[in-house]
Design a protein around this motif. Structure first.
Motif, mmCIF file in Angstrom:
data_model
loop_
_atom_site.group_PDB
_atom_site.id
_atom_site.type_symbol
_atom_site.label_atom_id
_atom_site.label_comp_id
_atom_site.label_asym_id
_atom_site.label_seq_id
_atom_site.Cartn_x
_atom_site.Cartn_y
_atom_site.Cartn_z
ATOM 1 N N UNK A 1 32.757 45.155 33.292
ATOM 2 C CA UNK A 1 33.378 45.128 31.925
ATOM 3 C C UNK A 1 34.532 46.093 31.852
ATOM 4 N N UNK A 2 35.638 45.571 31.483
ATOM 5 C CA UNK A 2 36.922 46.465 31.278
ATOM 6 C C UNK A 2 37.526 45.674 30.122
ATOM 7 N N UNK A 3 38.083 46.642 29.299
ATOM 8 C CA UNK A 3 38.966 46.265 27.967
ATOM 9 C C UNK A 3 40.345 45.817 28.653
ATOM 10 N N UNK A 4 40.419 44.323 28.821
ATOM 11 C CA UNK A 4 41.588 43.642 29.063
ATOM 12 C C UNK A 4 42.170 42.898 27.971
ATOM 13 N N UNK A 5 43.391 42.966 27.538
ATOM 14 C CA UNK A 5 43.908 42.105 26.424
ATOM 15 C C UNK A 5 43.847 40.525 27.214
ATOM 16 N N UNK A 6 43.527 39.813 26.245
ATOM 17 C CA UNK A 6 43.417 38.178 26.452
ATOM 18 C C UNK A 6 42.082 37.987 27.447
ATOM 19 N N UNK A 7 41.368 38.875 27.419
ATOM 20 C CA UNK A 7 39.783 38.517 28.075
ATOM 21 C C UNK A 7 39.014 38.940 27.147
ATOM 22 N N UNK A 8 38.048 37.835 26.679
ATOM 23 C CA UNK A 8 37.034 38.065 25.610
ATOM 24 C C UNK A 8 36.823 36.589 24.941
ATOM 25 N N UNK A 9 35.622 36.673 24.155
ATOM 26 C CA UNK A 9 34.593 37.640 24.213
ATOM 27 C C UNK A 9 33.850 37.700 25.552
ATOM 28 N N UNK A 10 32.793 38.596 25.581
ATOM 29 C CA UNK A 10 32.088 39.139 26.543
ATOM 30 C C UNK A 10 30.674 38.758 26.575
ATOM 31 N N UNK A 11 29.978 38.357 27.541
ATOM 32 C CA UNK A 11 28.529 38.234 27.606
ATOM 33 C C UNK A 11 27.989 39.027 28.533
ATOM 34 N N UNK A 12 27.161 40.255 28.393
ATOM 35 C CA UNK A 12 26.603 41.319 29.199
ATOM 36 C C UNK A 12 25.160 41.010 29.410
ATOM 37 N N UNK A 13 24.707 40.724 30.565
ATOM 38 C CA UNK A 13 23.286 40.851 30.917
ATOM 39 C C UNK A 13 23.043 41.725 32.162
ATOM 40 N N UNK A 14 21.790 42.096 32.495
ATOM 41 C CA UNK A 14 21.735 43.016 33.714
ATOM 42 C C UNK A 14 22.241 42.596 34.929
ATOM 43 N N UNK A 15 23.400 43.117 35.413
ATOM 44 C CA UNK A 15 23.997 42.903 36.868
ATOM 45 C C UNK A 15 24.942 41.630 36.686
ATOM 46 N N UNK A 16 25.204 41.238 35.461
ATOM 47 C CA UNK A 16 25.965 40.248 35.186
ATOM 48 C C UNK A 16 26.824 40.423 33.853
ATOM 49 N N UNK A 17 28.316 40.191 34.362
ATOM 50 C CA UNK A 17 29.334 40.156 33.313
ATOM 51 C C UNK A 17 30.086 39.321 33.240
ATOM 52 N N UNK A 18 30.120 38.409 32.088
ATOM 53 C CA UNK A 18 30.684 37.178 32.101
ATOM 54 C C UNK A 18 31.855 37.296 30.892
ATOM 55 N N UNK A 19 32.879 36.653 31.028
ATOM 56 C CA UNK A 19 34.105 36.916 29.909
ATOM 57 C C UNK A 19 34.720 35.560 29.882
ATOM 58 N N UNK A 20 35.496 35.225 28.623
ATOM 59 C CA UNK A 20 36.337 34.038 28.530
ATOM 60 C C UNK A 20 37.686 34.560 29.031
ATOM 61 N N UNK A 21 38.406 34.128 30.150
ATOM 62 C CA UNK A 21 39.940 34.655 30.501
ATOM 63 C C UNK A 21 40.751 33.811 29.722
ATOM 64 N N UNK A 22 41.860 33.949 29.751
ATOM 65 C CA UNK A 22 43.076 33.200 29.572
ATOM 66 C C UNK A 22 42.947 31.825 30.052
ATOM 67 N N UNK A 23 43.489 30.752 29.334
ATOM 68 C CA UNK A 23 43.459 29.436 29.763
ATOM 69 C C UNK A 23 43.816 29.157 30.992
ATOM 70 N N UNK A 24 45.046 29.705 31.389
ATOM 71 C CA UNK A 24 45.586 29.609 32.721
ATOM 72 C C UNK A 24 44.671 29.770 33.825
ATOM 73 N N UNK A 25 43.862 30.752 33.678
ATOM 74 C CA UNK A 25 42.863 31.016 34.602
ATOM 75 C C UNK A 25 41.677 30.005 34.776
ATOM 76 N N UNK A 26 41.181 29.514 33.722
ATOM 77 C CA UNK A 26 40.130 28.338 33.488
ATOM 78 C C UNK A 26 41.104 27.121 34.280
ATOM 79 N N UNK A 27 42.262 26.866 34.047
ATOM 80 C CA UNK A 27 43.089 25.603 34.434
ATOM 81 C C UNK A 27 43.205 26.043 35.984
#
Length: 247
Positions: free
Chosen positions: A118-144
């Motif tokens: 987990x790093x504070x990066x503009x445009x990335x968020x919200x975050x979901x943090x579980x043991x050993x797992x870091x999930x984040x919503x990225x900018x739409x162009x990454x999803x595309x």
């Protein structure tokens, strides 16, 4: 695949947001995959087991001996021709939905990616943090940029939780599931035979129902992207693919 079928699947991915390719893996190849999965150590923190679902996160990392069985010349041709030579696996999950499962998934888009930390990066968020797992919503162009390849280890239909999709919904960007009007956009069930693959775009609105026929639904889910992430973020899983010898 022939040039004609490649063009057909490209068009379906662009227009509908998904396509189904039958008979990619033989019966014996599927049997080998199941044997490797069954023989893996299921006690790790990335293994989740309940009465309704068995799942393995970071599947390629946790069960490394599965990789040669998955990344056959046929799969590498699919990746090269339909995604692009720069696309590599960035996320992998194994799902086993038992035949008696009451588990279902409501309408949604796949809006998060898995990253190494987990790093504070503009445009990335919200975050979901579980043991050993870091999930984040990225900018739409990454999803595309992402293509999801789903390898079916069982015959899958409406009775054992086949995905339902809204064709073309991937082109609408990110939007709320509660805005769906199924009278205006009827859903389609994506029935896939054992050994076939379904490819979809993450922004395709999709859901799955409960099992009603007592049959398992086992699926290997692998996401591919050709993008680098911003601000020092790294994909949680990155595996290079070789396309040599496929021409």
């Amino acid at each position: 695949m022939t040039n004609e079928t490649i063009i057909q699947h490209r068009q379906e991915l662009n227009i509908n947001g998904y396509t189904v390719i039958p008979d990619v893996f033989s019966e014996s190849a599927i049997g080998e995959m199941i044997a490797v999965i069954d023989s893996a150590d299921h006690t790790g923190p990335l293994f989740r087991k309940t009465n309704d679902l068995f799942a393995i996160r970071r599947f390629l990392q946790e069960v490394p001996s599965i990789a040669p069985l998955i990344f056959t010349p046929g799969i590498r041709q699919i990746v090269r021709e339909l995604f692009g030579e720069q696309h590599v696996p960035v996320k992998s999950i194994y799902f086993d939905k038992p035949g008696q499962s009451n588990w279902f998934v409501a309408w949604h888009q796949d809006l998060t990616i898995s990253v190494a930390e987990k790093l504070p990066v503009a445009g990335y968020g919200p975050w979901t943090v579980k043991p050993g797992q870091f999930a984040v919503q990225p900018p739409t162009d990454i999803l595309e940029s992402i293509y999801t390849l789903r390898i079916h280890l069982d015959d899958t239909d409406e009775q054992n939780g086949a995905l339902k999709v809204l064709p073309g919904s991937h082109a609408k960007g990110v939007y709320r599931a509660d805005s769906i009007d199924l009278n205006q956009t009827p859903d389609v069930s994506c029935c896939v035979k054992k050994g076939g693959v379904m490819i979809m775009r993450p922004l395709l609105m999709h859901a799955s129902g409960r099992s009603s026929n007592g049959h398992n639904r086992r699926v290997i889910h692998i996401e591919f992207s050709d993008r680098e992430l911003a601000g020092g973020l790294q994909w949680a899983e990155t595996r290079m693919l070789s396309f040599s010898g496929l021409d």
